[in-house]
Design an enzyme around this catalytic site. Sequence first.
Site, PDB file in Angstrom:
ATOM      1  N   HIS A   1       0.836  -1.199   0.000  1.00 46.85           N
ATOM      2  CA  HIS A   1       0.000   0.000   0.000  1.00 46.85           C
ATOM      3  C   HIS A   1       0.871   1.250   0.000  1.00 46.85           C
ATOM      4  O   HIS A   1       1.815   1.366   0.778  1.00 46.85           O
ATOM      5  CB  HIS A   1      -0.917   0.023   1.226  1.00 46.85           C
ATOM      6  CG  HIS A   1      -2.084  -0.908   1.117  1.00 46.85           C
ATOM      7  ND1 HIS A   1      -3.163  -0.868   1.963  1.00 46.85           N
ATOM      8  CD2 HIS A   1      -2.340  -1.907   0.242  1.00 46.85           C
ATOM      9  CE1 HIS A   1      -4.043  -1.793   1.623  1.00 46.85           C
ATOM     10  NE2 HIS A   1      -3.554  -2.448   0.586  1.00 46.85           N
TER      11      HIS A   1
ATOM     12  N   TYR B   1       3.823   6.605  10.190  1.00 46.29           N
ATOM     13  CA  TYR B   1       3.022   5.447   9.806  1.00 46.29           C
ATOM     14  C   TYR B   1       3.864   4.387   9.086  1.00 46.29           C
ATOM     15  O   TYR B   1       3.771   3.203   9.386  1.00 46.29           O
ATOM     16  CB  TYR B   1       1.864   5.888   8.912  1.00 46.29           C
ATOM     17  CG  TYR B   1       0.792   4.816   8.738  1.00 46.29           C
ATOM     18  CD1 TYR B   1      -0.276   4.732   9.623  1.00 46.29           C
ATOM     19  CD2 TYR B   1       0.858   3.914   7.693  1.00 46.29           C
ATOM     20  CE1 TYR B   1      -1.247   3.764   9.484  1.00 46.29           C
ATOM     21  CE2 TYR B   1      -0.111   2.928   7.538  1.00 46.29           C
ATOM     22  CZ  TYR B   1      -1.154   2.867   8.427  1.00 46.29           C
ATOM     23  OH  TYR B   1      -2.132   1.874   8.282  1.00 46.29           O
TER      24      TYR B   1
ATOM     25  N   TYR C   1      -9.520   4.890   7.577  1.00 49.48           N
ATOM     26  CA  TYR C   1      -9.659   5.245   8.981  1.00 49.48           C
ATOM     27  C   TYR C   1     -10.775   6.279   9.069  1.00 49.48           C
ATOM     28  O   TYR C   1     -10.624   7.397   8.584  1.00 49.48           O
ATOM     29  CB  TYR C   1      -8.358   5.843   9.517  1.00 49.48           C
ATOM     30  CG  TYR C   1      -7.220   4.852   9.659  1.00 49.48           C
ATOM     31  CD1 TYR C   1      -6.894   4.319  10.910  1.00 49.48           C
ATOM     32  CD2 TYR C   1      -6.462   4.457   8.566  1.00 49.48           C
ATOM     33  CE1 TYR C   1      -5.843   3.426  11.057  1.00 49.48           C
ATOM     34  CE2 TYR C   1      -5.415   3.554   8.700  1.00 49.48           C
ATOM     35  CZ  TYR C   1      -5.113   3.045   9.950  1.00 49.48           C
ATOM     36  OH  TYR C   1      -4.083   2.152  10.089  1.00 49.48           O
TER      37      TYR C   1
ATOM     38  N   PRO D   1      -3.899  -0.222  18.894  1.00 49.13           N
ATOM     39  CA  PRO D   1      -3.649  -0.685  17.521  1.00 49.13           C
ATOM     40  C   PRO D   1      -3.859   0.357  16.428  1.00 49.13           C
ATOM     41  O   PRO D   1      -3.555   0.079  15.267  1.00 49.13           O
ATOM     42  CB  PRO D   1      -4.638  -1.845  17.369  1.00 49.13           C
ATOM     43  CG  PRO D   1      -5.737  -1.544  18.337  1.00 49.13           C
ATOM     44  CD  PRO D   1      -5.081  -0.868  19.497  1.00 49.13           C
TER      45      PRO D   1
ATOM     46  N   LYS E   1       1.533  -0.300  15.283  1.00 45.99           N
ATOM     47  CA  LYS E   1       2.939  -0.298  15.698  1.00 45.99           C
ATOM     48  C   LYS E   1       3.374  -1.518  16.514  1.00 45.99           C
ATOM     49  O   LYS E   1       4.564  -1.721  16.719  1.00 45.99           O
ATOM     50  CB  LYS E   1       3.243   0.966  16.518  1.00 45.99           C
ATOM     51  CG  LYS E   1       3.178   2.241  15.710  1.00 45.99           C
ATOM     52  CD  LYS E   1       4.211   2.239  14.629  1.00 45.99           C
ATOM     53  CE  LYS E   1       3.968   3.325  13.608  1.00 45.99           C
ATOM     54  NZ  LYS E   1       4.288   2.910  12.248  1.00 45.99           N
TER      55      LYS E   1
END
Length: 390
Positions: free
Chosen positions: A72, A385, A201, A293, A297
């Site tokens: 991604h 990220y 998200y 979560p 990480k």
Amino acid sequence: MRTSVAIIGAGPAGLLLARLLQQRGVESVVLESRSREHVEHRQRAGILEQGTVDVLRACGAGERMDREGLVHDGIELRFGGTGHRIDLAALTGGRQVMVYAQTEVVRDLVALRAESGAPLLFEAEVLEVLDAETEHPRVRYRHAGAEHVLDADYVVGADGFHGVGRKTIPADRVRTYERTYPFAWLGILADVAPSTEELIYACHERGFALHSMRTPQVSRLYLQVPPDTDARDWPDDRIWDELDLRFAVDGDWRLERGPITDKSVTPMRSFVAEPLRYGRLLLAGDAAHIVPPTGAKGLNLAVADVTLLAQALTAAVGHGDDRALESYSDTALRRVWRAEHFSYSMTTLLHTDPAADDFARRLQRSHLDYVVASTAAATSLAENYVGLEL
């Protein structure tokens, strides 16, 4: 039995450490309290940072990941009925993430260990770690109905939050930091093709939602729920209806539904123990730290820990050089606290706090607007990220 490094726990931290040590010629024995079937089927995180992908490839565990994993380049933040793409690759000089479940990482590492013939004992319950502050630590464990002692030069506790490793350290020799969040995640696996090419998200007044995936045929989705939620109180139709509401967007996008094959509730907390060393006992992964979560990480921090540990233990065992071990805790904790902050920030940015007033909600919306409008803010999110360099 004797070995150079006794590793407690056959999760990704313990298995990867064993693999990295084996590549460097350092002997280890891995002790795991659960069965192989249990270890290879428990559902966990599924987002691998660029650095984690690189480590798995380098240690020979990347073949199936590269074949089946989903690369991604971005993620979508969805709020106010609109989706906003964060181009991770463009903002980080080409760095990406890989969607490949922790379950699969563990299977790959178990297979490599079994193929090598190096010791990996399942259903081996560790009872205690002895003499951790001496040069001859020992691990007492029960296996096949009998008690045994494993002598080692070093012991690594990679046995999770509830394991024996961290509990071995006297209370006055360790400090812990913890935050519990007023919500949890209801997570599902569904036999339906993902309705998105990249993770979504979603921040909604009814609560957070996440659309992820496991394969091109299997979707992984989450809903923010109260921490005392019982998954049995959420029939399938109720889950899909709630997901529809939280992912609602202006336009023709729709959430595809399918049979739900797994349903569970995950509590949300942040936790760090300091230091990560007590004599010749080292901590790694969830034994040392937990992150909510939202920032993806947990697994990646475990990989960072054991990458450092493999180098440090190789120097200590092979060359009698303890300098890297002496600095292991401080070095690892710098990354841990950065990841803790990022995970906390993502969690508070995207979740609905049940105690928040209108002022707090407006601040949250302002923050979201800033992240998607500012290249600097989006870059900061993207850099964290995809993960810092190992």
